[in-house]
Design an enzyme around this catalytic site. Sequence first.
Site, mmCIF file in Angstrom:
data_model
loop_
_atom_site.group_PDB
_atom_site.id
_atom_site.type_symbol
_atom_site.label_atom_id
_atom_site.label_comp_id
_atom_site.label_asym_id
_atom_site.label_seq_id
_atom_site.Cartn_x
_atom_site.Cartn_y
_atom_site.Cartn_z
ATOM 1 N N HIS A 115 1.010 -1.256 -0.020
ATOM 2 C CA HIS A 115 0.017 -0.093 0.025
ATOM 3 C C HIS A 115 0.828 1.266 -0.188
ATOM 4 O O HIS A 115 1.822 1.329 0.605
ATOM 5 C CB HIS A 115 -1.002 0.038 1.202
ATOM 6 C CG HIS A 115 -1.964 0.964 1.221
ATOM 7 N ND1 HIS A 115 -1.744 2.395 1.467
ATOM 8 C CD2 HIS A 115 -3.187 1.011 0.810
ATOM 9 C CE1 HIS A 115 -2.834 3.117 1.296
ATOM 10 N NE2 HIS A 115 -3.884 2.098 0.986
ATOM 11 N N SER A 167 -10.583 7.026 -2.955
ATOM 12 C CA SER A 167 -11.656 7.676 -2.940
ATOM 13 C C SER A 167 -12.768 6.955 -3.494
ATOM 14 O O SER A 167 -13.879 7.678 -4.191
ATOM 15 C CB SER A 167 -11.503 9.312 -3.360
ATOM 16 O OG SER A 167 -10.499 9.895 -2.476
#
Length: 252
Positions: A97, A215
């Site tokens: 990540h 998002s």
Amino acid sequence: MSHRKNIVAGNWKMNKDYEEGRTLAREVVAKLQPSDTIVVLGAPFIHLKGVSHIISEVNNLCLAAQNCHQEEDGAYTGEISTTMLRSVGCDYVILGHSERRDYFEESNQLINAKVKKTLAAGMLPIFCCGEQLPVREAGDHEKLVAQQVKEGLFDLSAEDFSKVVIAYEPVWAIGTGVTASPEQAQEMHAFIRSLVAEHYGEDLANATSILYGGSVKPSNAKELFSQKDVDGGLVGGASLNASDFLAIVAAM
Ligand code: PGA
């Protein structure tokens, strides 16, 4: 059409205390509609056993850790091994990540070692890649993502690679409310799939699930997921609320 899996994975990051985590998992279990989509809860380490227990009855609901150590065991104070993760029921490990790359200086080589350790323990890596804003502005996003994917994954055997899920997460879209446009996502996903095809062949490329992250919200999930090479999402902020997360799952 390919036979690749659709996956929506939540990444809780460092949020929720133990009871709050259990409550969120229970809400997801209670409201999840049956479907073919694989739904993954990426919980903090201390939540894993509790969440594993809560979701154990639901077939398509899986558990992910957000990191692991690359060694088997030993004197690594504060670290968690893949054997430990497997022993509490983890199915997946989120690796590479951008927050791990940026804040903990994880290199492609380290992430590659973690991918191999995860596979050896019988779990499936969710391998994250993605560029920072200046890299995209310079037009180097494909080059950077290609390097991440190649150095992170391409020394795996075809059999091992077939177990990997890729998540494309442009760093400028993570936690910012700014989502990549469906066209930007599709373009990068198709590019990543072409890299896989070049190295492992068309069949494996077509069977590889590539998730979009950054998002993802109930309001934009459907359009992103309807792109031909977008096979699901890796969801941060919106996974902390069961209704939002399940609305995203339903969009799949
Ligand atoms: P976000 O996070 O959905 O909050 O942007 C995505 C991620 O980091 O996986």
